[in-house]
Scaffold this motif. Sequence first.
Motif, PDB file in Angstrom:
ATOM      1  N   ALA A 118      63.427 -17.241  18.919  1.00  0.00           N
ATOM      2  CA  ALA A 118      62.317 -17.723  18.097  1.00  0.00           C
ATOM      3  C   ALA A 118      61.040 -16.961  18.401  1.00  0.00           C
ATOM      4  CB  ALA A 118      62.106 -19.219  18.333  1.00  0.00           C
ATOM      5  N   ALA A 119      60.781 -16.724  19.690  1.00  0.00           N
ATOM      6  CA  ALA A 119      59.577 -15.997  20.083  1.00  0.00           C
ATOM      7  C   ALA A 119      59.627 -14.557  19.594  1.00  0.00           C
ATOM      8  CB  ALA A 119      59.417 -16.040  21.599  1.00  0.00           C
ATOM      9  N   GLN A 120      60.793 -13.940  19.663  1.00  0.00           N
ATOM     10  CA  GLN A 120      60.929 -12.548  19.231  1.00  0.00           C
ATOM     11  C   GLN A 120      60.720 -12.409  17.733  1.00  0.00           C
ATOM     12  OE1 GLN A 120      64.674 -11.079  20.683  1.00  0.00           O
ATOM     13  NE2 GLN A 120      64.159 -11.463  22.822  1.00  0.00           N
ATOM     14  N   VAL A 121      61.281 -13.349  16.960  1.00  0.00           N
ATOM     15  CA  VAL A 121      61.123 -13.295  15.510  1.00  0.00           C
ATOM     16  C   VAL A 121      59.661 -13.478  15.127  1.00  0.00           C
ATOM     17  CG1 VAL A 121      61.616 -14.508  13.352  1.00  0.00           C
ATOM     18  CG2 VAL A 121      63.466 -14.025  14.967  1.00  0.00           C
ATOM     19  N   LEU A 122      58.996 -14.457  15.744  1.00  0.00           N
ATOM     20  CA  LEU A 122      57.599 -14.707  15.408  1.00  0.00           C
ATOM     21  C   LEU A 122      56.717 -13.542  15.831  1.00  0.00           C
ATOM     22  CD1 LEU A 122      55.603 -16.661  14.179  1.00  0.00           C
ATOM     23  CD2 LEU A 122      55.330 -17.719  16.424  1.00  0.00           C
ATOM     24  N   ALA A 123      57.043 -12.923  16.962  1.00  0.00           N
ATOM     25  CA  ALA A 123      56.233 -11.800  17.440  1.00  0.00           C
ATOM     26  C   ALA A 123      56.193 -10.659  16.433  1.00  0.00           C
ATOM     27  CB  ALA A 123      56.770 -11.310  18.782  1.00  0.00           C
ATOM     28  N   THR A 124      57.283 -10.473  15.673  1.00  0.00           N
ATOM     29  CA  THR A 124      57.305  -9.395  14.678  1.00  0.00           C
ATOM     30  C   THR A 124      56.478  -9.737  13.445  1.00  0.00           C
ATOM     31  OG1 THR A 124      59.280 -10.245  13.548  1.00  0.00           O
ATOM     32  CG2 THR A 124      59.632  -8.752  15.421  1.00  0.00           C
ATOM     33  N   ARG A 125      56.026 -10.999  13.349  1.00  0.00           N
ATOM     34  CA  ARG A 125      55.271 -11.441  12.173  1.00  0.00           C
ATOM     35  C   ARG A 125      53.778 -11.626  12.466  1.00  0.00           C
ATOM     36  NH1 ARG A 125      59.359 -16.041   9.623  1.00  0.00           N
ATOM     37  NH2 ARG A 125      61.144 -14.654   9.329  1.00  0.00           N
ATOM     38  N   ILE A 126      53.337 -11.195  13.644  1.00  0.00           N
ATOM     39  CA  ILE A 126      51.931 -11.338  14.020  1.00  0.00           C
ATOM     40  C   ILE A 126      51.314  -9.960  14.190  1.00  0.00           C
ATOM     41  CG2 ILE A 126      50.316 -12.214  15.753  1.00  0.00           C
ATOM     42  CD1 ILE A 126      52.382 -14.336  16.463  1.00  0.00           C
ATOM     43  N   VAL A 127      50.203  -9.730  13.517  1.00  0.00           N
ATOM     44  CA  VAL A 127      49.464  -8.477  13.660  1.00  0.00           C
ATOM     45  C   VAL A 127      48.002  -8.816  13.909  1.00  0.00           C
ATOM     46  CG1 VAL A 127      51.026  -7.111  12.226  1.00  0.00           C
ATOM     47  CG2 VAL A 127      49.107  -8.308  11.168  1.00  0.00           C
ATOM     48  N   ALA A 128      47.253  -7.855  14.443  1.00  0.00           N
ATOM     49  CA  ALA A 128      45.841  -8.081  14.733  1.00  0.00           C
ATOM     50  C   ALA A 128      45.072  -6.783  14.559  1.00  0.00           C
ATOM     51  CB  ALA A 128      45.663  -8.602  16.166  1.00  0.00           C
ATOM     52  N   LEU A 129      43.854  -6.900  14.067  1.00  0.00           N
ATOM     53  CA  LEU A 129      42.987  -5.736  13.991  1.00  0.00           C
ATOM     54  C   LEU A 129      42.374  -5.513  15.370  1.00  0.00           C
ATOM     55  CD1 LEU A 129      41.137  -6.362  10.601  1.00  0.00           C
ATOM     56  CD2 LEU A 129      42.862  -4.621  11.084  1.00  0.00           C
ATOM     57  N   PRO A 130      42.522  -4.318  15.941  1.00  0.00           N
ATOM     58  CA  PRO A 130      41.975  -4.076  17.278  1.00  0.00           C
ATOM     59  C   PRO A 130      40.462  -4.179  17.285  1.00  0.00           C
ATOM     60  CG  PRO A 130      42.685  -2.024  16.265  1.00  0.00           C
ATOM     61  CD  PRO A 130      43.159  -3.122  15.367  1.00  0.00           C
ATOM     62  N   SER A 131      39.921  -4.722  18.379  1.00  0.00           N
ATOM     63  CA  SER A 131      38.469  -4.826  18.520  1.00  0.00           C
ATOM     64  C   SER A 131      38.026  -3.962  19.686  1.00  0.00           C
ATOM     65  CB  SER A 131      38.064  -6.279  18.775  1.00  0.00           C
ATOM     66  OG  SER A 131      38.726  -6.784  19.919  1.00  0.00           O
ATOM     67  N   PRO A 132      36.814  -3.376  19.591  1.00  0.00           N
ATOM     68  CA  PRO A 132      36.320  -2.547  20.693  1.00  0.00           C
ATOM     69  C   PRO A 132      36.143  -3.373  21.953  1.00  0.00           C
ATOM     70  CG  PRO A 132      34.582  -3.001  19.119  1.00  0.00           C
ATOM     71  CD  PRO A 132      35.846  -3.483  18.501  1.00  0.00           C
ATOM     72  N   SER A 133      36.415  -2.773  23.096  1.00  0.00           N
ATOM     73  CA  SER A 133      36.317  -3.515  24.350  1.00  0.00           C
ATOM     74  C   SER A 133      35.966  -2.575  25.484  1.00  0.00           C
ATOM     75  CB  SER A 133      37.645  -4.217  24.645  1.00  0.00           C
ATOM     76  OG  SER A 133      37.644  -4.768  25.940  1.00  0.00           O
ATOM     77  N   ASP A 134      35.123  -3.055  26.386  1.00  0.00           N
ATOM     78  CA  ASP A 134      34.783  -2.300  27.584  1.00  0.00           C
ATOM     79  C   ASP A 134      35.484  -2.959  28.760  1.00  0.00           C
ATOM     80  OD1 ASP A 134      33.617  -1.205  29.879  1.00  0.00           O
ATOM     81  OD2 ASP A 134      31.732  -0.793  28.845  1.00  0.00           O
ATOM     82  N   ALA A 135      36.547  -2.332  29.233  1.00  0.00           N
ATOM     83  CA  ALA A 135      37.344  -2.925  30.309  1.00  0.00           C
ATOM     84  C   ALA A 135      36.530  -3.082  31.581  1.00  0.00           C
ATOM     85  CB  ALA A 135      38.578  -2.063  30.572  1.00  0.00           C
ATOM     86  N   THR A 136      35.564  -2.171  31.823  1.00  0.00           N
ATOM     87  CA  THR A 136      34.744  -2.252  33.028  1.00  0.00           C
ATOM     88  C   THR A 136      33.900  -3.516  33.007  1.00  0.00           C
ATOM     89  OG1 THR A 136      34.649   0.159  33.157  1.00  0.00           O
ATOM     90  CG2 THR A 136      33.015  -1.068  34.419  1.00  0.00           C
ATOM     91  N   VAL A 137      33.301  -3.807  31.853  1.00  0.00           N
ATOM     92  CA  VAL A 137      32.486  -5.017  31.717  1.00  0.00           C
ATOM     93  C   VAL A 137      33.352  -6.255  31.905  1.00  0.00           C
ATOM     94  CG1 VAL A 137      31.207  -6.434  30.059  1.00  0.00           C
ATOM     95  CG2 VAL A 137      30.704  -3.989  30.274  1.00  0.00           C
ATOM     96  N   ARG A 138      34.486  -6.293  31.219  1.00  0.00           N
ATOM     97  CA  ARG A 138      35.350  -7.470  31.302  1.00  0.00           C
ATOM     98  C   ARG A 138      35.818  -7.715  32.735  1.00  0.00           C
ATOM     99  NH1 ARG A 138      39.566  -5.806  28.678  1.00  0.00           N
ATOM    100  NH2 ARG A 138      40.874  -5.697  30.520  1.00  0.00           N
ATOM    101  N   THR A 139      36.194  -6.650  33.430  1.00  0.00           N
ATOM    102  CA  THR A 139      36.666  -6.789  34.808  1.00  0.00           C
ATOM    103  C   THR A 139      35.562  -7.303  35.718  1.00  0.00           C
ATOM    104  OG1 THR A 139      38.272  -5.004  34.501  1.00  0.00           O
ATOM    105  CG2 THR A 139      37.668  -5.551  36.762  1.00  0.00           C
TER     106      THR A 139
END
Length: 247
Positions: A118-139
Amino acid sequence: MNRTARLYALVEELRAAAPRPRTIAALAARFEVSTRTVQRDLQALMETGVPVRTIPGRGGGWSIDRAMTLPPIRFTPEEASALAVALATADASVPYAGAARTAAQKIAASMTGPASAAAQVLATRIVALPSPSDATVRTAVEQALTTNTVLRLSYSDAAGRESDRAVEPAGLLTADGRWYLIAWCRTRQAGRGFRLDRITAAVPTTEQAHTHDLAELLRGSAAAGAVQPSTLDPLTPRFEKPMSPLR
């Protein structure tokens, strides 16, 4: 047995034997695979954060820290699907996104049967627009929150004005898909909310911060009506009173 099921079974095999180690040969015989396959599987478990380790010398082998692992968890297909949706929201801009990814790998390795499908099937049906991110800030924000230490940051407000602040973190607020660091601002001598995507630079320090009450810092602000998400209730220590709505 497919690889996902074998990884899960390997963890349980090591848990059952702990603290005694199991040899590569014994594990290969147990799962009817080659020793090279077992070695690759153990390496994969290590890379996802599972606390497996090798004990050298005579009588050695591979072992696992039982205190650092969970017993078997049986998910229903609906629960597995809910986890897939929740983890999909943990993109690179979300606090603790890196830890969420490793947690997702561990969960995926533990799921079998209808739940896994069930998780695998649903995972193929979810998409997202990437958002800019600063990993240094988040960390840096994650570290300050986890260790309760002062954070030095550069911030750009809604009008584009830049300022440098030293803040003492109190918690995180999420609203309308955005995340805010709620902290005591030493510059303003008051509680302030800093939208994570407007923090242009963040430097962690080793200076211990004062402890601030999140509800108190939000009092009188536009976020005064914030409440603790009910999905976090199971994480609230039983010996503590659950957090009440923030007014």
